[in-house]
Design an enzyme around this catalytic site. Structure first.
Site, PDB file in Angstrom:
ATOM      1  CE  LYS A  92      50.244  46.485  91.689  1.00 56.86           C
ATOM      2  NZ  LYS A  92      49.202  46.904  90.772  1.00 56.86           N
ATOM      3  CD  GLN A 107      45.534  46.399  90.350  1.00 57.36           C
ATOM      4  OE1 GLN A 107      46.475  46.828  91.013  1.00 57.36           O
ATOM      5  NE2 GLN A 107      45.711  45.658  89.279  1.00 57.36           N
ATOM      6  CG  ASP A 121      50.458  52.203  87.604  1.00 59.33           C
ATOM      7  OD1 ASP A 121      51.329  51.326  87.743  1.00 59.33           O
ATOM      8  OD2 ASP A 121      49.232  51.993  87.732  1.00 59.33           O
TER       9      ASP A 121
END
Ligand SMILES: NC(=O)c1ccc[n+]([C@@H]2O[C@H](COP(=O)([O-])OP(=O)(O)OC[C@H]3O[C@@H](n4cnc5c(N)ncnc54)[C@H](OP(=O)(O)O)[C@@H]3O)[C@@H](O)[C@H]2O)c1
Length: 294
Positions: free
Chosen positions: A53, A97, A120
């Site tokens: 990422k 995460q 997200d």
């Protein structure tokens, strides 16, 4: 004739190029989009995802940063980081995460992220907006990536039967909600299958589009697929393979070789849905930055 492949790597590269162009415009206006990922603990797979990422962010001209915290981090400590990032105008996107260590509640953490920075798309505000079709929120990256692949591949969705296998909050449920919306690339009649679904094949055989997000190799076999159906394989499973140096290989939920003989379009694993997830994360981050200065 075997199904054509939907090339996720190529579609993701196009999305990333568009994102890079928009990030450049923003940077020229004095606002470089910023994405901060928080990694708690030392799960090796998570470290790989987070590294990918950060790299992809930088390649797109996004200020991608990672905060690495020890596995012993308390929920309060993590929340203090989130509060600081929520208040930082240089940070437009925040991602924590998963998985998180047992002492931290993922639900509490997700709710603490400012919904306008929740790239997200997991905050209940964004989930709710997605469900009611309010396009002002952020869509979760993997389902949004799947929808983008279907659009780019010219798949007719309206009026079609779509079977989503899996009902997790990060893939299955939002995927079903997106295919149900009254927009281009959706308008399907949606069926959601899960562990308690009786006779999965009875449902999948009716489907014009099958989206599998389970995490079980060979769950979807050729006899479960209607000829000409479109197959999207979200699953990612490591199986033993003595011919590989690593001793394993990555496969999806779908028996690719068998199903390819019946379907019209199919995503491979790897190189299908996977690359789209990061591309959509970058897209959300640039949108967050655009919103911040609008
Ligand atoms: N490519 C990507 O970028 C990407 C992103 C995210 C996830 N993934 C992959 O996608 C897969 C799913 O991820 P997830 O996070 O959604 O997993 P998850 O939270 O474990 O959910 C799996 C879902 O599959 C259902 N299921 C399990 N066995 C089933 C069966 N025999 N028949 C029908 N449904 C069954 C479960 O039903 P119940 O609810 O009844 O338990 C559950 O809803 C995993 O392989 C993951 O690695 C890929």
């Amino acid at each position: 004739m075997p199904a054509e492949l939907i090339d996720g790597t190529a579609i993701a590269a196009r999305v990333r190029a568009e994102v890079a162009a928009e990030a450049k415009l923003l940077t020229e206006r004095g606002v470089q989009p910023g994405l901060t990922v928080i990694l708690v603990g030392d799960d090796p797979a998570s470290a790989v995802y987070v590294g990918a990422k950060e790299r992809a962010s930088r390649e797109a001209g996004i200020d991608g940063r990672t905060i690495r915290l020890p596995a012993s981090t308390t929920q309060q400590e993590l929340i203090a980081h989130l509060d600081r990032l929520n208040a930082d105008p240089a940070v437009h996107g925040i991602l924590v995460q998963s998985p998180l260590p047992a002492q931290i509640s993922a639900d509490t953490v997700i709710r603490r992220i400012d919904p306008t920075k929740d790239v997200d798309g997991f905050h209940p505000v964004n989930v709710g907006k997605m469900l009611i079709g309010d396009r002002d929120g952020f869509l979760p990256c993997t389902p949004a990536g799947v929808q983008e692949m279907l659009r780019v591949s010219g798949v007719t969705t309206h009026g079609k039967e779509c079977v989503v296998i899996g009902r997790s909050n990060i893939v299955g449920k939002p995927m079903a909600a997106l295919m149900l919306q009254d927009v281009r690339g959706a308008n399907c009649t949606v069926t959601i299958c899960h562990r308690y679904t009786e006779n999965l094949a009875r449902h999948t055989r009716q489907a014009d589009i099958i989206i599998s997000a389970v995490g079980r190799p060979n769950l979807v076999t050729a006899d479960m697929v209607k000829p000409g159906a479109v197959i999207i394989d979200v699953g990612m499973n490591r199986i033993p393979d003595a011919s590989r140096k690593s001793g394993t290989r990555l496969v999806g939920d779908v028996d690719f070789d068998g199903v390819r003989e019946v379907a019209s379009l199919i995503t491979p694993v790897p190189g299908g849905v996977g690359p789209m997830t990061i591309a959509m994360l970058l897209k959300n981050t640039v949108r967050a930055a655009q919103r911040a200065i609008a």
